[in-house]
Design a protein around this motif. Structure first.
Motif, short mmCIF file in Angstrom:
data_model
loop_
_atom_site.label_atom_id
_atom_site.label_comp_id
_atom_site.label_asym_id
_atom_site.label_seq_id
_atom_site.Cartn_x
_atom_site.Cartn_y
_atom_site.Cartn_z
N VAL A 156 0.80 -1.29 -0.03
CA VAL A 156 0.00 -0.13 0.14
C VAL A 156 0.80 1.61 0.01
CG1 VAL A 156 -1.72 1.33 1.28
CG2 VAL A 156 -1.91 -1.19 1.04
N LEU A 157 2.11 1.26 0.87
CA LEU A 157 2.77 2.34 1.02
C LEU A 157 3.80 2.70 -0.26
CD1 LEU A 157 3.45 2.31 4.66
CD2 LEU A 157 1.82 3.60 3.40
N LEU A 162 6.73 6.17 -3.96
CA LEU A 162 7.20 6.15 -5.34
C LEU A 162 6.75 7.46 -5.76
CD1 LEU A 162 8.89 5.01 -7.57
CD2 LEU A 162 6.79 3.85 -8.31
N VAL A 163 5.44 7.93 -5.84
CA VAL A 163 5.11 9.09 -6.41
C VAL A 163 5.62 10.29 -5.85
CG1 VAL A 163 2.94 10.32 -6.83
CG2 VAL A 163 2.98 8.14 -7.34
N LEU A 233 11.86 2.19 5.20
CA LEU A 233 12.36 3.55 5.67
C LEU A 233 13.39 4.14 4.88
CD1 LEU A 233 12.58 5.58 8.16
CD2 LEU A 233 14.39 4.18 9.04
N ILE A 234 14.23 3.43 4.30
CA ILE A 234 15.27 4.09 3.36
C ILE A 234 14.36 4.80 2.30
CG2 ILE A 234 16.77 3.15 1.71
CD1 ILE A 234 17.79 1.12 3.66
N MET A 235 13.34 4.04 1.48
CA MET A 235 12.52 4.57 0.60
C MET A 235 11.93 5.92 0.90
SD MET A 235 9.65 2.68 -1.77
CE MET A 235 9.43 3.53 -3.47
N ALA A 236 11.53 5.69 2.29
CA ALA A 236 10.81 7.14 2.86
C ALA A 236 11.70 8.25 2.86
CB ALA A 236 10.17 6.96 4.19
N ALA A 240 11.67 12.06 1.14
CA ALA A 240 11.56 13.19 2.06
C ALA A 240 12.53 14.03 1.31
CB ALA A 240 11.98 12.98 3.47
N ALA A 241 13.80 13.63 1.13
CA ALA A 241 14.88 14.26 0.49
C ALA A 241 14.68 14.95 -0.90
CB ALA A 241 16.17 13.44 0.43
N ALA A 242 13.86 14.04 -1.86
CA ALA A 242 13.36 14.57 -3.11
C ALA A 242 12.28 15.58 -2.79
CB ALA A 242 12.97 13.63 -3.86
N THR A 243 11.50 15.42 -1.75
CA THR A 243 10.50 16.57 -1.55
C THR A 243 11.15 17.96 -1.08
OG1 THR A 243 8.83 14.88 -0.81
CG2 THR A 243 8.46 17.09 -0.12
N TYR A 244 11.94 17.81 -0.10
CA TYR A 244 12.62 18.93 0.17
C TYR A 244 13.61 19.67 -1.01
CZ TYR A 244 15.97 21.91 2.30
OH TYR A 244 16.88 23.10 2.52
#
Length: 255
Positions: A156-157, A162-163, A233-236, A240-244
């Motif tokens: 689900v996550l 990914l998106v 967690l690594i994917m999260a 987070a890094a890409a979002t920032y």
């Protein structure tokens, strides 16, 4: 007073979300791509289970591999969806109009992330449920084992992370073609191929898609340096890094 406030501060958060929802429902490419991703995810898993479920141990010895087999194809459509959601505004120069309507760039960015994550969550929920049902119809062992809940949760996550990752990277690159040209080959071709090369496998396992997909599996892999939940967690952290990075670039180079 209201008009002056709106001009000064930009649209409210609900208004920004509503604008993104209208774009999503009126632009055919935006709602077709996640739908294709859902159909590929469920369809490939069911087809493979039906044809190879009693013949191929690679999809039955670890049910997580067979259940989420279709996600390997469905994720390509999700990457396209995320890139199109933001990238087409940069390529058509519509980003200037969007920023005129919503001057607060963080609010515009947050609205796009919220919409993308919500659509991906729906795909993750329906895709995981459909894949489990399609696989279990031919391989009953799908419902066995303590890893079931974790694999389903990761299923689900994974689309959501990914998106969000792809949206952030697209905002950072500010170019649809560059984002599509980078993400699709890496996620769909390069990453799976390199994961089988011993020399670079240790490094490749820390890429976002590889780490996230490890969480989908039931069985442990002694060659992977982390646990299943750590993979998610690594994917999260990548997301987070890409979002920032996307927010940083948007605030400084919006148009």
């Amino acid at each position: 007073m209201t008009a002056a406030t709106t001009t000064t501060t930009g649209w409210t958060i609900p208004a920004a979300l509503r604008a993104e929802r209208i774009k999503f429902t009126t632009l055919r490419s935006l709602w077709i791509t996640p739908l294709v991703g859902l159909l590929l995810t469920v369809g490939f898993t069911t087809a493979v289970a039906a044809t190879l479920g009693d013949k191929d141990e690679s999809i039955t010895s670890d049910p997580g591999v067979g259940i989420h087999y279709g996600l390997n194809f469905g994720q390509a459509a999700l990457v396209c969806f995320a890139v199109l959601l933001f990238g087409q505004e940069f390529n058509t120069r519509m980003i200037g109009l969007s920023l005129t309507a919503v001057p607060q760039r963080g609010r515009l960015y947050g609205a796009k992330l919220a919409l993308g994550a919500a659509v991906a969550l729906a795909v993750g929920l329906l895709g995981t449920a459909g894949a489990f049902a399609g696989y279990a119809a031919f391989v009953p062992e799908a419902w066995d084992g303590p890893a079931l809940v974790r694999s389903a949760t990761a299923g689900v996550l994974y689309p959501v992370l990914l998106v969000v990752f792809c949206l952030g990277l697209t905002a950072a690159l500010r170019n649809l073609t560059a984002a599509m040209g980078l993400l699709l080959p890496v996620v769909f071709l390069l990453s799976p191929l390199l994961s089988g090369v011993p020399v670079v496998r240790h490094a490749v396992q820390f890429l976002p898609d590889r780490a996230g997909q490890y969480a989908l599996r039931y069985a442990d892999d002694p060659q992977v340096a982390y646990g299943h939940w750590t993979g998610l967690l690594i994917m999260a952290l990548w997301a987070a890094a890409a979002t920032y990075g996307g927010l940083y670039r948007l605030r400084r180079h919006g148009m």
